[in-house]
Each structure stands twice: as C-alpha cells, then as structure tokens.
Design an enzyme around this catalytic site. Structure first.
Site, PDB file in Angstrom:
ATOM      1  N   GLN A 115      34.727  44.000  50.644  1.00 20.17           N
ATOM      2  CA  GLN A 115      33.421  44.040  49.978  1.00 20.17           C
ATOM      3  C   GLN A 115      32.620  42.788  50.281  1.00 20.17           C
ATOM      4  O   GLN A 115      33.015  41.686  49.912  1.00 20.17           O
ATOM      5  CB  GLN A 115      33.636  44.174  48.459  1.00 20.17           C
ATOM      6  CG  GLN A 115      32.364  44.104  47.632  1.00 20.17           C
ATOM      7  CD  GLN A 115      32.635  44.366  46.167  1.00 20.17           C
ATOM      8  OE1 GLN A 115      33.040  45.447  45.790  1.00 20.17           O
ATOM      9  NE2 GLN A 115      32.414  43.363  45.333  1.00 20.17           N
ATOM     10  N   GLY A 116      31.489  42.938  50.957  1.00 14.27           N
ATOM     11  CA  GLY A 116      30.643  41.806  51.323  1.00 14.27           C
ATOM     12  C   GLY A 116      29.494  41.634  50.354  1.00 14.27           C
ATOM     13  O   GLY A 116      28.345  41.975  50.678  1.00 14.27           O
ATOM     14  N   TYR A 117      29.796  41.105  49.169  1.00  8.42           N
ATOM     15  CA  TYR A 117      28.765  40.873  48.153  1.00  8.42           C
ATOM     16  C   TYR A 117      28.507  39.369  47.962  1.00  8.42           C
ATOM     17  O   TYR A 117      27.456  38.862  48.288  1.00  8.42           O
ATOM     18  CB  TYR A 117      29.197  41.485  46.817  1.00  8.42           C
ATOM     19  CG  TYR A 117      28.843  42.948  46.630  1.00  8.42           C
ATOM     20  CD1 TYR A 117      28.532  43.764  47.709  1.00  8.42           C
ATOM     21  CD2 TYR A 117      28.842  43.522  45.363  1.00  8.42           C
ATOM     22  CE1 TYR A 117      28.222  45.097  47.534  1.00  8.42           C
ATOM     23  CE2 TYR A 117      28.527  44.857  45.171  1.00  8.42           C
ATOM     24  CZ  TYR A 117      28.231  45.640  46.254  1.00  8.42           C
ATOM     25  OH  TYR A 117      27.914  46.968  46.067  1.00  8.42           O
ATOM     26  N   SER A 118      29.490  38.648  47.417  1.00  7.90           N
ATOM     27  CA  SER A 118      29.290  37.246  47.031  1.00  7.90           C
ATOM     28  C   SER A 118      28.994  36.357  48.239  1.00  7.90           C
ATOM     29  O   SER A 118      29.517  36.565  49.332  1.00  7.90           O
ATOM     30  CB  SER A 118      30.530  36.718  46.311  1.00  7.90           C
ATOM     31  OG  SER A 118      30.733  37.396  45.094  1.00  7.90           O
ATOM     32  N   SER A 150      37.832  39.635  49.351  1.00  9.37           N
ATOM     33  CA  SER A 150      39.239  40.005  49.217  1.00  9.37           C
ATOM     34  C   SER A 150      39.718  40.812  50.420  1.00  9.37           C
ATOM     35  O   SER A 150      39.075  41.788  50.821  1.00  9.37           O
ATOM     36  CB  SER A 150      39.448  40.825  47.945  1.00  9.37           C
ATOM     37  OG  SER A 150      39.061  40.093  46.804  1.00  9.37           O
ATOM     38  N   GLU A 234      33.730  50.199  39.806  1.00  9.58           N
ATOM     39  CA  GLU A 234      34.736  49.147  39.928  1.00  9.58           C
ATOM     40  C   GLU A 234      35.587  49.021  38.681  1.00  9.58           C
ATOM     41  O   GLU A 234      36.743  48.609  38.757  1.00  9.58           O
ATOM     42  CB  GLU A 234      34.044  47.807  40.220  1.00  9.58           C
ATOM     43  CG  GLU A 234      34.998  46.693  40.511  1.00  9.58           C
ATOM     44  CD  GLU A 234      34.290  45.439  41.013  1.00  9.58           C
ATOM     45  OE1 GLU A 234      34.960  44.571  41.580  1.00  9.58           O
ATOM     46  OE2 GLU A 234      33.060  45.336  40.845  1.00  9.58           O
ATOM     47  N   SER A 361      31.218  36.119  36.388  1.00 13.66           N
ATOM     48  CA  SER A 361      31.693  35.096  35.453  1.00 13.66           C
ATOM     49  C   SER A 361      31.390  35.481  34.011  1.00 13.66           C
ATOM     50  O   SER A 361      30.522  36.319  33.722  1.00 13.66           O
ATOM     51  CB  SER A 361      31.033  33.752  35.773  1.00 13.66           C
ATOM     52  OG  SER A 361      29.652  33.802  35.464  1.00 13.66           O
ATOM     53  N   GLU A 363      29.847  33.788  31.827  1.00 10.29           N
ATOM     54  CA  GLU A 363      28.468  33.449  31.480  1.00 10.29           C
ATOM     55  C   GLU A 363      27.503  34.564  31.892  1.00 10.29           C
ATOM     56  O   GLU A 363      26.595  34.932  31.140  1.00 10.29           O
ATOM     57  CB  GLU A 363      28.071  32.129  32.155  1.00 10.29           C
ATOM     58  CG  GLU A 363      28.801  30.904  31.631  1.00 10.29           C
ATOM     59  CD  GLU A 363      30.207  30.763  32.174  1.00 10.29           C
ATOM     60  OE1 GLU A 363      30.928  29.870  31.703  1.00 10.29           O
ATOM     61  OE2 GLU A 363      30.598  31.534  33.085  1.00 10.29           O
TER      62      GLU A 363
END
Length: 382
Positions: A115-118, A150, A234, A361, A363
């Site tokens: 998964q290419g998100y962050s 990951s 997810e 996160s 937050e």
C-alpha cells in the site's frame, strides 16, 4: 463452490500444521503458503463477484473463517493487503477489465500487494501526499517517495495514491494508481530496520523519468474517494481475527504472571483484569458495528483503532512487567558482531510501541471523531 464449517474447521487446523511441518524451516515461505491457501479456495471469501475463484461466504462465515485461522495459529499472511484491501476496492470501483486482470491472481495467491499511502510529512494526514503522477500517453510517470510500506520488499504490485492534478492541494487532484514493483532502476525499495531487528516496513522511491503506471482505478482526480473507500475495508472482518491473537497474547501474559508470582501484586492483578475486560469490550463493539452502515460518518473505524492501539501497547508494557528483571535479558548472548534476538514478550513490548502511531495516529483518530462525528470546529491547518 459450497462453503461448509464444522469438521472442516478442525481439518484446516491439521492441514495448516502438516503443511508447516513439511514445508517451513526457519523463516516461513509466506508466498508458498498464499498459493496453498489459494489452491484450497480460502482466499477472497465473499468478494461478491463470480468467476474469480473465491468461495461465496456470508459476513458471518467470513468472521468464522478469520477467527478459526487465528485459532489454528496458521502462518502470518503476506496476501492480506491484496485480498482485504485492494480486492474489495476493485470490486467497488474497478472496471471489468481490471477485475479480470487483478482479482484471479490475488485469489490464487500468485501476486502480492503493498500500500503506497504514507509519505514523509504525510502519514496520518493522508491529504498531504506529494507523490506526483504525470500522464504520458496511455500511462502515468510516477515521481515521489512512500514510507512505512508494509511488505514492499516482497510485493509484486503497489496501489499508490498520487497527485495528478497540477497545483492541486489537500484531497483534490489525487488519483489511485496500480504500479508494478518489478521496474529495476525505476522503483527502489529500502527496508527500514526497527527496534525489533526486523524490517517489515520499507521506503519506496519512484523515479518519474521511467517509473510507469498503466492502471487507474476510478477517474483521474477521484483518488480520494477510492482511498477512503479502501480504508473502510481495512478495519472490517480482520479486526475480530486480530482480537483472537490478542486473547492468546493476554493468556500467555497471565500464565507468566502466575509462574513468576507477579500475580500476587494487587496492582498487577488489577491490570490483568482490566486488559481482559477491555478486550471483551472491543469484541462486542466490533460485533455491534460489523455489517452496519458505512462507518465513515459514525467514527466506528477511528474508535476501534483508538481502542486496540492503546490496549495492545499497554499489554506489551504488562508483558515486560510480569517478568521482572528477566525481561531485560535476551534469549541468547549477543555482541556487536552478532545480531541480537528477542523473545516473544520483548518483541511484543517493542513492536507495540508503534501501535498508537501507524494506521492513523491516536491524535488523528480523535480529530476525525471530533470533526466528523461530534461536529466540532475543524482544526486549523496551514
């Protein structure tokens, strides 16, 4: 293909253990295990589409399968991202050609996904992605960097959220692209070594001069809607299976507390009971929300992430506490020339430190609940 439970559950346990004994020595060959599951028809339950090799299964049957898999202590899945994230997203948003091309290999266990998100500077705040994709004929040239990806070192494909709208900001102008990882000199994967000594996560670099993506899911600029749809998948059935693993970890911590005498400490007893009660609460909350309306407006995914992230981190701390001073000693002697090894509790403690950060996160989850559920004023953003 008919879907049955009962004796088949115990049969699967025996099959899994027999396969492990016959095939796995040292590090598990996870790709081989994915193909083994594919041959048995156990990948892609309930995708809702015919002709792709998956069994038909109700939501309840999917839950039973996931829980039995966890109870059998079968190998960790490397096909989770393709099966549980990409596949339902393609079922919902893909073209017939994309479904025919990508779903069967996932169902067979032949192709693995990441998964290419962050990105650096755009982790939990996904709308801040800067990876860019420029149309070049019938494809896109992709430039940028992803991080905390990951299993990228094992993956064949990566679904990438990239900015295709020149000058666009936030969630506007994003597109959902499918990028092949086998592009030497074009896609570079760098493993990230963690405190545990392992490297499940990676940095991924795309060289826009030559890195190409030919598959666009949804329309150009429609990536935010597709990406949010994927995040809804997810935290579905897999949450309940995750809790089975949590229960087994808690059981081992309780057994250790009894063996070391730590359970005689009233504070430790209180913490153990609290962990047990909170785990039961998480299960009932997951069952309550499973199969309900779209969780995007209810905050259910964010609530679930807050619950299990903090719970698992506290369990890691408790696992070290019940062992006392022995928790500081590794299972084997090590030196600068010999990589250190961790026992199961040490690994739990170190790895769970990140549970309240990755996947959104704490937050950010609280901000989502405040803004989208409670209707509080939005947080100022620069």
């Amino acid at each position: 293909m008919e879907f049955g439970f009962g004796a088949e559950d115990e049969e699967f346990r025996h099959e899994a253990r027999a396969w492990l004994a016959a095939h796995l020595t040292g590090r598990p060959e996870r790709r081989d295990w994915e193909r083994e599951l594919g041959r048995g028809g156990w990948i892609g339950l309930g995708w809702g589409e015919d002709g792709y090799g998956n069994r038909r299964a109700s939501l309840i049957q999917q839950v039973v399968w996931a829980e039995e898999y966890a109870r059998a202590k079968a190998p960790a899945r490397s096909g989770h991202i393709g099966e549980n994230l990409l596949a339902p997203t393609l079922v919902a948003h893909g073209t017939p050609e994309q479904k025919s091309r990508f779903l069967p290999p996932v169902a067979r266990g032949d192709e693995l996904w990441c998964q290419g998100y962050s990105e650096p500077g755009a982790g939990s705040d996904l709308a801040g992605v800067r990876t860019a994709a420029v149309r070049d004929g019938g494809a896109y040239r992709v430039t940028g960097q992803k991080i905390w990806t990951s299993l990228a070192h094992e993956a064949d494909w990566c679904f990438v959220l990239a900015r295709t709208g020149a000058g666009s900001v936030r969630h506007h102008g994003l597109s959902f692209l499918l990028v092949p990882m086998d592009q030497p000199g074009r896609v570079e994967v760098r493993p990230i070594r963690q405190l545990t000594g392992t490297s499940e996560f990676n940095e991924v670099f795309f060289d826009g001069a030559v890195a190409r993506a030919e598959h666009l899911v949804g329309g150009e600029g429609d990536g935010w809607r597709v990406a949010m749809s994927l995040l809804g998948f997810e935290r579905g059935v897999s949450t309940l299976a995750q809790q089975i693993g949590f229960a087994e970890e808690l059981g081992r911590v309780v057994e250790t507390a009894v063996a070391t005498g730590a359970v005689t400490d009233p504070v430790v007893r209180d913490l153990l009971v609290r962990q047990w009660a909170e785990l039961r609460t998480m299960r009932w909350n997951a069952l309550r929300t499973l199969g309900g309306p779209d969780a995007g407006g209810t905050g259910a995914p964010s609530v679930a992430k807050l619950l299990w992230g903090g719970w698992h981190r506290r369990l890691g701390e408790l696992a070290v506490r019940v062992r006392g001073a022995a928790a500081a000693v590794g299972p084997k002697d090590w030196s600068a020339a010999t990589p250190y090894e961790l026992d199961a509790f040490q690994h739990l403690f170190l790895f769970s430190r990140a549970d309240t950060v990755y996947g959104g996160s704490d937050e950010v989850q609280r901000t989502i609940i405040a803004e989208r559920v409670l209707g509080l004023p939005k947080e100022p953003r620069g």
